[in-house]
Every structure is written in structure tokens, then in C-alpha cells.
Design a protein around this motif. Sequence first.
Motif, short mmCIF file in Angstrom:
data_model
loop_
_atom_site.label_atom_id
_atom_site.label_comp_id
_atom_site.label_asym_id
_atom_site.label_seq_id
_atom_site.Cartn_x
_atom_site.Cartn_y
_atom_site.Cartn_z
N UNK A 68 0.84 -1.19 0.00
CA UNK A 68 0.00 0.00 0.00
C UNK A 68 0.88 1.25 0.00
N UNK A 69 0.41 2.37 -0.53
CA UNK A 69 1.20 3.61 -0.49
C UNK A 69 1.28 4.16 0.93
N UNK A 70 2.36 4.88 1.22
CA UNK A 70 2.52 5.50 2.53
C UNK A 70 1.53 6.65 2.67
N UNK A 71 0.96 6.80 3.87
CA UNK A 71 0.05 7.91 4.11
C UNK A 71 0.81 9.12 4.64
N UNK A 72 1.94 8.88 5.31
CA UNK A 72 2.76 9.95 5.87
C UNK A 72 4.22 9.64 5.57
N UNK A 73 4.97 10.66 5.18
CA UNK A 73 6.40 10.49 4.96
C UNK A 73 7.06 10.16 6.31
N UNK A 74 7.86 9.09 6.40
CA UNK A 74 8.47 8.71 7.68
C UNK A 74 9.35 9.80 8.29
N UNK A 75 10.03 10.58 7.47
CA UNK A 75 10.87 11.67 8.00
C UNK A 75 10.01 12.75 8.65
N UNK A 80 7.75 15.33 13.63
CA UNK A 80 6.58 15.70 14.43
C UNK A 80 6.61 15.02 15.80
N UNK A 81 6.97 13.74 15.83
CA UNK A 81 7.05 13.01 17.09
C UNK A 81 8.12 13.62 17.99
N UNK A 82 9.26 14.00 17.43
CA UNK A 82 10.34 14.62 18.19
C UNK A 82 9.89 15.98 18.74
N UNK A 83 9.17 16.72 17.92
CA UNK A 83 8.67 18.03 18.33
C UNK A 83 7.69 17.90 19.51
N UNK A 84 6.83 16.88 19.47
CA UNK A 84 5.87 16.65 20.56
C UNK A 84 6.55 16.19 21.84
#
Length: 104
Positions: A68-75, A80-84
Amino acid sequence: MPRVTVCHSPGPRQVREQVLDLADGATVADALRCCGLSPAEGEIVGIWGRRADDAQVLRDGDRVELVRPLQVDPKVARRERFRRQGSRAAGLFSGRRPGAKPGY
């Protein structure tokens, strides 16, 4: 008579695998047809993680993957996770005890 594995993921955290014994000269399209699968819009077909044509002939031990195609770019997701979480809660030394020596 090549034995191939056909893998696909119908949804998140779901993986379906089928092992097939096909006739000599069978193609990727034949393997998908035997499993009742067809690539939907945006899905990629590959053999062992490399893109493949529907007409590519399969060999014994091949792993056909319908991805399946990616829904979100992993980078972007990592940023975003690091920012949170902040710099203290993420990274290699996030679980370090207070006053512990620096390094590995």
C-alpha cells in the motif's frame, strides 16, 4: 515448479501470506490472480522489496509483495514526534538516569 510466497497488507498491522506452487513460466500477475488479489490505485507490486512488472516470470523462492502507499512520509512523522516529545524524551540517551556518566 516454483514455490512462491505472496504477501499483502489489507490494513495497518495486518499481513496476509500465502504460499503457492505455480507452473513453470508463471508471472507475477498469475500469482496475484491465484490469490484473488489485484493492485488497487497507488499500490505497488514487487519481488523482495524491488518493483516488478506484472509480466515478470517468477523463480522458486520469490516473495511477491503487494504494498500500500505510505500515508505519511516517515521523515516528517519522526520530526513531528520529536517536536511533541521534546529533546529530553527522545533519542539515544532518553532513558539515562540523572547523574549517570555520558556516553554509551
